[in-house]
Design a protein around this motif. Structure first.
Motif, mmCIF file in Angstrom:
data_model
loop_
_atom_site.group_PDB
_atom_site.id
_atom_site.type_symbol
_atom_site.label_atom_id
_atom_site.label_comp_id
_atom_site.label_asym_id
_atom_site.label_seq_id
_atom_site.Cartn_x
_atom_site.Cartn_y
_atom_site.Cartn_z
ATOM 1 N N HIS A 294 0.827 -1.212 0.000
ATOM 2 C CA HIS A 294 0.000 0.000 0.000
ATOM 3 C C HIS A 294 0.859 1.258 0.000
ATOM 4 C CE1 HIS A 294 -2.738 3.055 1.867
ATOM 5 N NE2 HIS A 294 -3.554 2.542 0.979
ATOM 6 N N ARG A 301 -5.746 -5.686 -2.748
ATOM 7 C CA ARG A 301 -6.908 -6.579 -2.720
ATOM 8 C C ARG A 301 -7.310 -6.950 -4.145
ATOM 9 N NH1 ARG A 301 -10.580 -4.058 0.880
ATOM 10 N NH2 ARG A 301 -9.147 -2.405 1.416
ATOM 11 N N ASP A 304 -8.395 -4.256 -6.562
ATOM 12 C CA ASP A 304 -7.331 -3.394 -7.076
ATOM 13 C C ASP A 304 -6.765 -3.935 -8.389
ATOM 14 O OD1 ASP A 304 -7.625 -1.818 -4.811
ATOM 15 O OD2 ASP A 304 -5.997 -2.812 -3.721
ATOM 16 N N ASP A 348 -10.373 -10.089 2.276
ATOM 17 C CA ASP A 348 -10.737 -8.741 1.859
ATOM 18 C C ASP A 348 -11.118 -7.870 3.059
ATOM 19 O OD1 ASP A 348 -11.201 -7.108 -0.641
ATOM 20 O OD2 ASP A 348 -13.171 -6.896 0.285
ATOM 21 N N THR A 349 -11.853 -8.443 3.993
ATOM 22 C CA THR A 349 -12.262 -7.710 5.196
ATOM 23 C C THR A 349 -11.059 -7.363 6.051
ATOM 24 O OG1 THR A 349 -14.407 -8.824 5.220
ATOM 25 C CG2 THR A 349 -13.671 -7.829 7.282
ATOM 26 N N THR A 352 -9.040 -4.340 4.809
ATOM 27 C CA THR A 352 -9.684 -3.082 5.188
ATOM 28 C C THR A 352 -9.343 -2.704 6.616
ATOM 29 O OG1 THR A 352 -11.526 -3.478 3.670
ATOM 30 C CG2 THR A 352 -11.896 -1.903 5.455
ATOM 31 N N GLU A 356 -7.141 0.607 7.682
ATOM 32 C CA GLU A 356 -7.823 1.620 8.495
ATOM 33 C C GLU A 356 -7.146 1.797 9.846
ATOM 34 O OE1 GLU A 356 -11.878 0.409 8.704
ATOM 35 O OE2 GLU A 356 -12.394 1.252 6.727
#
Length: 358
Positions: A294, A301, A304, A348-349, A352, A356
């Protein structure tokens, strides 16, 4: 007591700096690769004219050939073109496609090969593997590693930034591949090579821990040297194992299932490495991989890469078929369709949550 050692083929020259390309003629002569300058030089259509202008007054004995595409047919065509004359060596100047085609051609002709990289998209710069498209999709072919490797940072700085970033994903995936290889050793008795692992791991960690970015020469030099070391680790191991595991199986599956939607190889293996760490349950390695990708603007992910979660599930399910007999976390996990769905959604979760939390 006698000292026992193994002999490892390695490049005669590794030159990573600005202006390295201008020294090509001198390196060919000084290393006795070609004292006459009678070499075949393969270039891509993009950089070919620029590179040729650099040697307008030098390498008068060289003949120039343009590589158009990265297929097995392109490589065979280059073989036939070069075979018409006598040369001391074959020089490939370009990105991964040009270098893979040139390595294959040099191997078929029995000539030494010199690699001059114009971008840092993947670790084929110094590897003993040529990846080419064929009628079945895409194949990997064993070839001799380059005899000399040059990386001109002037050319790298002019390359599309996305292609250079791709090399970060490629090198970071080494750590996941090593974990797969070590698991295969522990669970299946597969032989491993500690020196190859050390080279591949050192290269990956140097890039992951470097504070710079692709906009700085210091980082580009570390990335270039890391990709070269990664290639040499495969020479040492005699296999792609030090840098290819579940991460690459996932990338190969994308290539085969969605050939028209391929991203850069390093982008795909970066996402593959993150997913492999998630499957392995190593939260520390997973978080570090996600943060590194990132930070450098790489895909993290499936979305992307332009894939829905359902499409990525199909990729994961197909991936083990791309390397039959290679044991990775994908095979170790014995994934059923329902488990793949659950793992991909949880993956995927989790991404995130990790992003975050920064």
């Amino acid at each position: 007591m006698p000292l026992l050692a193994r002999m490892i083929p390695a490049p005669l020259v590794v030159d990573v700096r600005r202006g390295a390309l201008a020294e090509l003629g001198a390196i060919l002569a000084d290393q006795r690769i070609s004292t006459s300058g009678r070499v075949a030089i393969a270039v891509g259509s993009t950089y070919g004219p620029i590179v040729q202008s650099t040697f307008r007054d030098g390498l008068a004995g060289a003949d120039w050939f343009t590589v158009d595409g990265g297929t097995i047919n392109t490589a065979i065509k280059l073989v036939e073109q070069i075979r018409r004359e006598r040369y001391d060596a074959v020089v490939g100047i370009g990105g991964g496609t040009v270098l893979d085609v040139t390595k294959f051609a040099a191997a078929r002709l029995g000539l030494p090969m010199v690699a001059v990289a114009t971008n840092l998209a993947h670790d084929g710069i110094a590897s003993p593997i040529s990846t080419l498209d064929n009628d079945a999709g895409r194949g990997s072919y064993g070839v001799p590693a380059p005899l000399a490797v040059l990386v001109d940072l002037d050319l790298i700085a002019a390359a599309p930034v996305r292609s250079v970033r791709s090399g970060i994903g490629e090198i970071v995936s080494n750590l996941s591949a090593i974990a797969d290889w070590q698991a295969a050793h522990a669970l299946r008795g597969e032989e491993i090579d500690g020196l190859a692992i050390s080279l591949a791991r050192t290269a990956a960690e140097a890039v992951m821990n470097h504070p710079g970015s692709v906009s700085g020469d210091a980082f580009l030099a570390v990335l270039a040297e890391g990709l070269i070391l990664s290639g040499i680790s495969m020479v040492v191991a005699g296999t792609s194992r030090p840098s290819s595991g579940a991460c690459h199986e996932i990338s190969h599956a994308i290539d085969l299932l969605h050939p028209s939607r391929r991203a850069f190889h390093g982008e795909q293996v970066g996402v593959g490495a993150a997913f492999a760490w998630f499957l392995r349950g190593d939260s520390s390695a997973f978080d570090a991989t996600v943060h590194c990708l990132h930070r450098h603007g790489l895909p993290v992910r499936p979305s992307d890469l332009g894939f829905t979660l359902e499409e990525f599930e199909a990729v994961v399910g197909y991936a083990p078929q791309t390397r039959p007999g290679r044991f990775t976390v994908l095979e170790e996990s014995a994934l059923t369709p329902s488990r793949i769905t659950a793992k991909v959604n949880a993956f995927d979760t989790r991404i995130t949550a990790v992003l975050e939390s920064r």
